[in-house]
Design a protein around this motif. Structure first.
Motif, short mmCIF file in Angstrom:
data_model
loop_
_atom_site.label_atom_id
_atom_site.label_comp_id
_atom_site.label_asym_id
_atom_site.label_seq_id
_atom_site.Cartn_x
_atom_site.Cartn_y
_atom_site.Cartn_z
N ILE A 4 -5.40 3.46 8.44
CA ILE A 4 -4.62 2.27 8.84
C ILE A 4 -3.16 2.46 8.46
N ARG A 5 -2.91 2.92 7.22
CA ARG A 5 -1.53 3.13 6.77
C ARG A 5 -0.85 4.21 7.61
N LEU A 6 -1.59 5.27 7.95
CA LEU A 6 -1.03 6.35 8.76
C LEU A 6 -0.62 5.85 10.15
N LEU A 101 10.30 -0.01 5.90
CA LEU A 101 9.11 -0.35 6.69
C LEU A 101 7.84 0.18 6.04
N SER A 102 7.90 1.38 5.52
CA SER A 102 6.73 1.98 4.86
C SER A 102 6.34 1.19 3.61
N THR A 103 7.33 0.72 2.87
CA THR A 103 7.04 -0.09 1.69
C THR A 103 6.36 -1.40 2.08
N VAL A 104 6.88 -2.04 3.11
CA VAL A 104 6.27 -3.29 3.59
C VAL A 104 4.84 -3.04 4.06
N ILE A 108 1.37 -4.74 2.62
CA ILE A 108 0.43 -5.45 3.48
C ILE A 108 -0.96 -4.83 3.39
N VAL A 109 -1.04 -3.52 3.49
CA VAL A 109 -2.34 -2.84 3.46
C VAL A 109 -3.00 -3.02 2.10
N ASN A 110 -2.24 -2.89 1.01
CA ASN A 110 -2.81 -3.06 -0.32
C ASN A 110 -3.26 -4.50 -0.56
N GLU A 111 -2.50 -5.45 -0.03
CA GLU A 111 -2.87 -6.86 -0.19
C GLU A 111 -4.16 -7.16 0.55
#
Length: 116
Positions: A4-6, A101-104, A108-111
């Motif tokens: 998903i992150r990729l 953008l990558s940090t955001v 989101i993914v970690n949350e």
């Protein structure tokens, strides 16, 4: 989570290519490959450069880390066929926007992952 992150980072890279003149990504599969290469470059080469440049980073109050970020973005483009950056200016702005953008995306993914 990794997939998903990729995919989201690849979409972010395509957005950066549309926002910053001088950055081109030929296709979504190229963006996926470039996202992997950016991750590898940031994991393997960036820490070494940050340690070596620590004195100048301290002298510039951390601003030199933006230069390192641009260099890593440009290196990833140089290593990835179909992902092109036309100089230091586009690498600087593209790297900066992509980092935000990558940090955001990571937040989101970690949350979402912590709620499951």
């Amino acid at each position: 989570m990794f997939i998903i992150r990729l995919v989201l980072n690849a979409l972010a890279l395509m957005l950066v290519a549309n926002l910053v003149p001088g950055i081109t990504v030929q296709s979504f599969p190229i963006a996926l490959l470039a996202a992997v290469v950016i991750g590898l470059v940031n994991a393997l080469i960036r820490p070494v450069l940050e340690i070596l440049s620590l004195p100048i980073t301290v002298l510039t109050l951390g601003l030199f880390s933006l230069i390192i970020n641009a260099l890593m973005f440009g290196l990833a483009a140089w290593l990835t066929p179909g992902f092109m950056v036309a100089g230091f200016g586009p690498a600087f702005w593209g790297g900066l926007i992509f980092a935000v953008l990558s940090t955001v995306i990571s937040w989101i993914v970690n949350e979402k992952g912590s709620r499951s």
